[in-house]
Motif scaffolding. Structure first.
Motif, PDB file in Angstrom:
ATOM      1  N   ILE A 156      34.838  75.266  26.671  1.00 22.52           N
ATOM      2  CA  ILE A 156      35.654  74.080  26.941  1.00 22.52           C
ATOM      3  C   ILE A 156      37.120  74.510  26.981  1.00 22.52           C
ATOM      4  CG2 ILE A 156      36.334  71.800  26.111  1.00 22.52           C
ATOM      5  CD1 ILE A 156      33.623  71.785  24.548  1.00 22.52           C
ATOM      6  N   PRO A 157      37.749  74.453  28.160  1.00 21.51           N
ATOM      7  CA  PRO A 157      39.170  74.817  28.238  1.00 21.51           C
ATOM      8  C   PRO A 157      40.026  73.798  27.507  1.00 21.51           C
ATOM      9  CG  PRO A 157      38.170  74.659  30.443  1.00 21.51           C
ATOM     10  CD  PRO A 157      37.186  74.124  29.458  1.00 21.51           C
ATOM     11  N   LEU A 158      41.056  74.294  26.821  1.00 26.91           N
ATOM     12  CA  LEU A 158      42.026  73.460  26.118  1.00 26.91           C
ATOM     13  C   LEU A 158      43.414  73.769  26.689  1.00 26.91           C
ATOM     14  CD1 LEU A 158      40.747  73.999  22.458  1.00 26.91           C
ATOM     15  CD2 LEU A 158      40.305  72.032  23.933  1.00 26.91           C
ATOM     16  N   PRO A 159      44.402  72.945  26.389  1.00 27.89           N
ATOM     17  CA  PRO A 159      45.760  73.233  26.881  1.00 27.89           C
ATOM     18  C   PRO A 159      46.321  74.538  26.313  1.00 27.89           C
ATOM     19  CG  PRO A 159      45.590  70.970  26.070  1.00 27.89           C
ATOM     20  CD  PRO A 159      44.320  71.665  25.704  1.00 27.89           C
ATOM     21  N   ALA A 160      47.329  75.070  26.979  1.00 26.61           N
ATOM     22  CA  ALA A 160      48.105  76.237  26.529  1.00 26.61           C
ATOM     23  C   ALA A 160      47.256  77.498  26.369  1.00 26.61           C
ATOM     24  CB  ALA A 160      48.841  75.911  25.240  1.00 26.61           C
ATOM     25  N   ASN A 161      46.354  77.751  27.315  1.00 29.47           N
ATOM     26  CA  ASN A 161      45.531  78.971  27.360  1.00 29.47           C
ATOM     27  C   ASN A 161      44.497  79.084  26.243  1.00 29.47           C
ATOM     28  OD1 ASN A 161      46.930  79.683  29.627  1.00 29.47           O
ATOM     29  ND2 ASN A 161      48.201  81.197  28.603  1.00 29.47           N
ATOM     30  N   PHE A 162      44.240  78.021  25.519  1.00 26.43           N
ATOM     31  CA  PHE A 162      43.218  78.036  24.481  1.00 26.43           C
ATOM     32  C   PHE A 162      41.896  77.552  25.062  1.00 26.43           C
ATOM     33  CE2 PHE A 162      46.916  78.012  21.715  1.00 26.43           C
ATOM     34  CZ  PHE A 162      46.521  78.881  20.704  1.00 26.43           C
ATOM     35  N   ASP A 163      40.805  77.936  24.418  1.00 21.66           N
ATOM     36  CA  ASP A 163      39.486  77.406  24.757  1.00 21.66           C
ATOM     37  C   ASP A 163      38.648  77.399  23.489  1.00 21.66           C
ATOM     38  OD1 ASP A 163      37.770  79.988  24.605  1.00 21.66           O
ATOM     39  OD2 ASP A 163      39.337  80.555  26.020  1.00 21.66           O
ATOM     40  N   ILE A 164      37.621  76.572  23.500  1.00 15.40           N
ATOM     41  CA  ILE A 164      36.697  76.508  22.368  1.00 15.40           C
ATOM     42  C   ILE A 164      35.278  76.562  22.924  1.00 15.40           C
ATOM     43  CG2 ILE A 164      36.637  73.979  22.244  1.00 15.40           C
ATOM     44  CD1 ILE A 164      36.575  74.400  19.121  1.00 15.40           C
ATOM     45  N   THR A 165      34.424  77.300  22.239  1.00 17.92           N
ATOM     46  CA  THR A 165      33.044  77.436  22.674  1.00 17.92           C
ATOM     47  C   THR A 165      32.115  77.075  21.521  1.00 17.92           C
ATOM     48  OG1 THR A 165      33.705  79.267  24.107  1.00 17.92           O
ATOM     49  CG2 THR A 165      31.349  79.004  23.713  1.00 17.92           C
ATOM     50  N   PRO A 166      31.635  75.834  21.465  1.00 16.53           N
ATOM     51  CA  PRO A 166      30.603  75.508  20.482  1.00 16.53           C
ATOM     52  C   PRO A 166      29.285  76.166  20.919  1.00 16.53           C
ATOM     53  CG  PRO A 166      31.273  73.549  21.718  1.00 16.53           C
ATOM     54  CD  PRO A 166      32.070  74.690  22.236  1.00 16.53           C
ATOM     55  N   ALA A 167      28.524  76.652  19.953  1.00 15.59           N
ATOM     56  CA  ALA A 167      27.274  77.347  20.276  1.00 15.59           C
ATOM     57  C   ALA A 167      26.221  77.063  19.217  1.00 15.59           C
ATOM     58  CB  ALA A 167      27.522  78.848  20.374  1.00 15.59           C
ATOM     59  N   VAL A 168      24.955  77.045  19.641  1.00 15.32           N
ATOM     60  CA  VAL A 168      23.826  76.878  18.727  1.00 15.32           C
ATOM     61  C   VAL A 168      22.732  77.872  19.106  1.00 15.32           C
ATOM     62  CG1 VAL A 168      24.258  74.451  18.207  1.00 15.32           C
ATOM     63  CG2 VAL A 168      22.788  75.042  20.119  1.00 15.32           C
ATOM     64  N   LEU A 169      21.979  78.296  18.106  1.00 10.48           N
ATOM     65  CA  LEU A 169      20.835  79.183  18.319  1.00 10.48           C
ATOM     66  C   LEU A 169      19.747  78.751  17.361  1.00 10.48           C
ATOM     67  CD1 LEU A 169      19.378  81.798  19.316  1.00 10.48           C
ATOM     68  CD2 LEU A 169      20.557  82.991  17.469  1.00 10.48           C
ATOM     69  N   TYR A 170      18.570  78.469  17.903  1.00 10.22           N
ATOM     70  CA  TYR A 170      17.401  78.170  17.071  1.00 10.22           C
ATOM     71  C   TYR A 170      16.410  79.297  17.310  1.00 10.22           C
ATOM     72  CZ  TYR A 170      13.191  76.072  15.246  1.00 10.22           C
ATOM     73  OH  TYR A 170      12.044  75.848  14.535  1.00 10.22           O
ATOM     74  N   SER A 171      15.922  79.882  16.237  1.00  8.13           N
ATOM     75  CA  SER A 171      15.013  81.011  16.338  1.00  8.13           C
ATOM     76  C   SER A 171      13.797  80.770  15.462  1.00  8.13           C
ATOM     77  CB  SER A 171      15.743  82.283  15.891  1.00  8.13           C
ATOM     78  OG  SER A 171      14.901  83.395  15.997  1.00  8.13           O
ATOM     79  N   THR A 172      12.625  81.096  15.962  1.00  9.58           N
ATOM     80  CA  THR A 172      11.406  80.953  15.185  1.00  9.58           C
ATOM     81  C   THR A 172      10.499  82.157  15.441  1.00  9.58           C
ATOM     82  OG1 THR A 172       9.508  79.539  14.666  1.00  9.58           O
ATOM     83  CG2 THR A 172      10.270  79.514  16.942  1.00  9.58           C
ATOM     84  N   THR A 173       9.910  82.656  14.370  1.00 10.48           N
ATOM     85  CA  THR A 173       8.956  83.759  14.476  1.00 10.48           C
ATOM     86  C   THR A 173       8.008  83.728  13.285  1.00 10.48           C
ATOM     87  OG1 THR A 173       8.704  86.157  14.677  1.00 10.48           O
ATOM     88  CG2 THR A 173      10.516  85.410  13.340  1.00 10.48           C
ATOM     89  N   GLY A 174       6.748  83.792  13.548  1.00  9.87           N
ATOM     90  CA  GLY A 174       5.744  83.843  12.489  1.00  9.87           C
ATOM     91  C   GLY A 174       5.884  82.789  11.413  1.00  9.87           C
ATOM     92  N   GLY A 175       6.253  81.563  11.765  1.00  9.83           N
ATOM     93  CA  GLY A 175       6.387  80.482  10.797  1.00  9.83           C
ATOM     94  C   GLY A 175       7.745  80.415  10.120  1.00  9.83           C
ATOM     95  N   SER A 176       8.636  81.342  10.401  1.00  5.83           N
ATOM     96  CA  SER A 176       9.978  81.317   9.834  1.00  5.83           C
ATOM     97  C   SER A 176      10.950  80.770  10.868  1.00  5.83           C
ATOM     98  CB  SER A 176      10.386  82.735   9.432  1.00  5.83           C
ATOM     99  OG  SER A 176      11.709  82.758   8.975  1.00  5.83           O
ATOM    100  N   ASN A 177      11.800  79.850  10.455  1.00  4.83           N
ATOM    101  CA  ASN A 177      12.743  79.213  11.368  1.00  4.83           C
ATOM    102  C   ASN A 177      14.170  79.417  10.879  1.00  4.83           C
ATOM    103  OD1 ASN A 177      10.629  77.878  12.914  1.00  4.83           O
ATOM    104  ND2 ASN A 177      10.373  76.623  11.097  1.00  4.83           N
ATOM    105  N   ALA A 178      15.105  79.511  11.825  1.00  5.48           N
ATOM    106  CA  ALA A 178      16.518  79.621  11.473  1.00  5.48           C
ATOM    107  C   ALA A 178      17.340  78.910  12.533  1.00  5.48           C
ATOM    108  CB  ALA A 178      16.944  81.079  11.360  1.00  5.48           C
ATOM    109  N   PHE A 179      18.407  78.276  12.091  1.00  7.45           N
ATOM    110  CA  PHE A 179      19.331  77.587  12.984  1.00  7.45           C
ATOM    111  C   PHE A 179      20.725  78.142  12.715  1.00  7.45           C
ATOM    112  CE2 PHE A 179      22.465  74.278  13.764  1.00  7.45           C
ATOM    113  CZ  PHE A 179      22.161  73.932  15.065  1.00  7.45           C
ATOM    114  N   THR A 180      21.415  78.555  13.771  1.00  6.09           N
ATOM    115  CA  THR A 180      22.783  79.052  13.662  1.00  6.09           C
ATOM    116  C   THR A 180      23.663  78.201  14.557  1.00  6.09           C
ATOM    117  OG1 THR A 180      21.958  81.284  13.299  1.00  6.09           O
ATOM    118  CG2 THR A 180      24.267  81.076  13.911  1.00  6.09           C
ATOM    119  N   GLY A 181      24.809  77.795  14.051  1.00  3.93           N
ATOM    120  CA  GLY A 181      25.730  76.981  14.843  1.00  3.93           C
ATOM    121  C   GLY A 181      27.161  77.253  14.441  1.00  3.93           C
TER     122      GLY A 181
END
Length: 142
Positions: free
Chosen positions: A25-50
Motif C-alpha cells: 500500500i503506497p503512502l505519501p512521501a515515499n513510504f509504503d506499508i505491506t500487511p502480510a499473513v501466512l497460515y501454515s499447517t503440517t501433520g496436525g500442527s498449525n501456525a499463523f503469522t501476521g
C-alpha cells in the motif's frame, strides 16, 4: 530418521500447506506499508503469522540502496496462543535485499530457553521484475 534414497526408510514427512497473502500500500512521501499473513499447517500442527513491513524508497539515484524497511510480525499457534514476536530491518539494493530480524519467544516455551530468541539473516535475490503495464482498455457490457 528420514532417508534420502527410496527404500531405505518407509516413513514419510507430512505435507506442509501454506496460504500466504500480502499487499503493498503506497503512502505519501515515499513510504509504503505491506500487511502480510501466512497460515501454515503440517501433520496436525498449525501456525499463523501476521504483521506489517514499513518501507521508505530513496530517491537519490547515486546511492546503491534503493529502499529501507522495518518489520514487526507475530506468530500464533492454536495450542499456545501467541508464540513469538519478530522485529527486523532491511536494505534493498537493485535486485538484492539484505535483512536481519530477531525472533523472540513469548509463549510458555520461553521458560525452557530462558527468554532467548534467535537472530535471522535473510538474503533475497530477485532474478526478474514484473512491471505493471498501464493501459486503458474499454470494458464492454452487454
Amino acid at each position: 530418521v528420514e532417508g534420502l534414497i527410496s527404500g531405505i526408510d518407509d516413513s514419510r514427512l507430512a505435507i506442509r500447506y501454506n496460504l500466504h497473502g500480502s499487499i503493498l500500500i503506497p503512502l505519501p512521501a515515499n513510504f509504503d506499508i505491506t500487511p502480510a499473513v501466512l497460515y501454515s499447517t503440517t501433520g496436525g500442527s498449525n501456525a499463523f503469522t501476521g504483521g506489517s513491513i514499513l518501507g521508505y524508497t530513496l530517491e537519490n539515484p547515486m546511492l546503491a540502496i534503493q529502499r529501507i524497511y522495518g518489520l514487526a510480525m507475530f506468530r500464533a499457534n492454536p495450542v499456545r496462543n501467541f508464540d513469538a514476536l519478530m522485529i527486523g530491518a532491511g536494505l534493498q539494493f537493485r535486485r538484492l535485499e539484505v535483512a536481519v530480524s530477531y525472533d523472540m519467544n513469548v509463549s510458555s516455551v520461553r521458560k525452557i530457553n530462558h527468554f532467548y530468541g534467535a537472530f535471522e539473516i535473510s538474503l533475497i535475490y530477485r532474478s526478474f521484475r514484473l512491471k505493471s503495464i498501464e493501459s486503458v482498455e474499454p470494458c464492454y457490457m452487454l
